[in-house]
Scaffold this active site. Structure first.
Site, PDB file in Angstrom:
ATOM      1  N   GLU A   1      -8.892   1.259  -4.260  1.00 50.91           N
ATOM      2  CA  GLU A   1     -10.057   1.013  -3.419  1.00 50.91           C
ATOM      3  C   GLU A   1     -10.915   2.416  -2.989  1.00 50.91           C
ATOM      4  O   GLU A   1     -10.201   3.292  -2.711  1.00 50.91           O
ATOM      5  CB  GLU A   1      -9.558   0.407  -2.113  1.00 50.91           C
ATOM      6  CG  GLU A   1     -10.443   0.025  -1.178  1.00 50.91           C
ATOM      7  CD  GLU A   1      -9.978  -0.840  -0.092  1.00 50.91           C
ATOM      8  OE1 GLU A   1     -10.636  -0.974   0.983  1.00 50.91           O
ATOM      9  OE2 GLU A   1      -8.854  -1.283  -0.013  1.00 50.91           O
TER      10      GLU A   1
ATOM     11  N   GLU B   1       0.886  -1.187  -0.215  1.00 46.66           N
ATOM     12  CA  GLU B   1      -0.002   0.013   0.122  1.00 46.66           C
ATOM     13  C   GLU B   1       0.818   1.192  -0.225  1.00 46.66           C
ATOM     14  O   GLU B   1       1.948   1.289   0.919  1.00 46.66           O
ATOM     15  CB  GLU B   1      -1.189   0.050   1.336  1.00 46.66           C
ATOM     16  CG  GLU B   1      -2.002  -1.110   1.197  1.00 46.66           C
ATOM     17  CD  GLU B   1      -2.828  -1.013   2.418  1.00 46.66           C
ATOM     18  OE1 GLU B   1      -2.838  -0.205   3.062  1.00 46.66           O
ATOM     19  OE2 GLU B   1      -3.523  -2.240   2.737  1.00 46.66           O
TER      20      GLU B   1
END
Length: 262
Positions: free
Chosen positions: A181, A114
């Site tokens: 996301e 991430e």
């Protein structure tokens, strides 16, 4: 289904088609996912929420990720396995190399990290050493406190432009896939169009190259179903049929619909 490779996923995008991704944390579900011929299986650090009952993914350790990756690997024969690198396991390049090796040796074929531009050197170091990387932008759960909660990202022009820039940085550094996301559907479409690598969406609209859902969300057994998820057990008689229906709807573009986006 033949073994799914990175080259195959890129070919699917080049052909204008889509592929499906689902999470798994154990052997039994991994076997069902593989039998349903879903192209990619993600061993997510979401196991912190789903399996352990944690409020966030932050408590998940590299040893726990390796344990679950090994279990999933035993149930998979063809699906490509991606494993999440957990919180602070890739804060430095030496850490990233050591921990990625642990996950690859446990059975992962790719690791997911991430973060944006700051990860470019790490992504390059990993891919240079033969470790495939999937990036993750938008709502990054490991940064939940910095983001002040689970909120949609990239909502204004400046934020959207920054995400597109960081996505290109990750691609240029060697990332082979990108997860995005909880972003506006229009931004998901822009990312898919502007990147050569496949873009996997979760709450990112219907125009991304693939979709991913948490298995327990897809089966309607999570405590709270996110807006971007769909309970496939409502329309199917068993888990195997639910998995097949999910794959079919992703491939056809039926899922996600407008109600699942932002």
């Amino acid at each position: 289904m033949k073994n799914v490779t990175i080259e195959r996923l890129k070919s699917i995008k080049a052909e204008g088609k889509k592929f499906a991704v689902i999470t798994a944390y154990d052997y039994s579900f991994a076997k069902l996912i593989d039998e349903a011929e879903i192209e990619v299986t993600l061993v997510g650090d979401s196991l912190g929420n789903v399996i352990q009952g944690q409020e966030t993914t932050l408590p998940v350790t590299i040893d726990e990720m390796a344990y679950h990756t090994a279990n999933v690997n035993r149930g998979i024969s063809a699906s490509l396995i991606i494993a999440d690198m957990p919180f602070m396991s890739y804060a430095t390049i030496p850490q990233a190399l050591e921990n990625a090796a642990i996950l690859m040796q446990a059975g992962a074929q790719m690791v997911k990290l991430e973060g944006g531009e700051w990860l470019a050197e790490t992504v390059h170091a990993l891919t240079e050493r033969g470790i495939p990387v999937c990036g993750h932008l938008g709502l990054t759960p490991q940064s939940v406190h910095k983001l002040s909660g689970f909120k949609v990202q990239g909502k204004n022009t400046e934020a959207a432009d920054k995400m597109l820039y960081e996505a290109k940085q990750l691609e240029e550094a060697g990332a082979d896939l990108l997860v995005v996301e909880c972003i506006p559907s229009s931004l998901g479409e822009s990312l898919a169009k502007n990147l050569d690598i496949p873009v996997i969406g979760i709450g990112a609209g219907p125009a991304t190259d693939a979709q991913v859902l948490v298995l327990q969300d897809m089966l309607g057994i999570s405590a709270k179903l996110p807006k971007f998820a769909k309970n496939y057990l409502l329309q199917e008689s068993n888990i195997q049929n639910a998995l097949k229906a999910y794959k079919q709807e992703v491939h056809s573009g039926e899922f996600p619909s407008a109600e699942h986006g932002f």
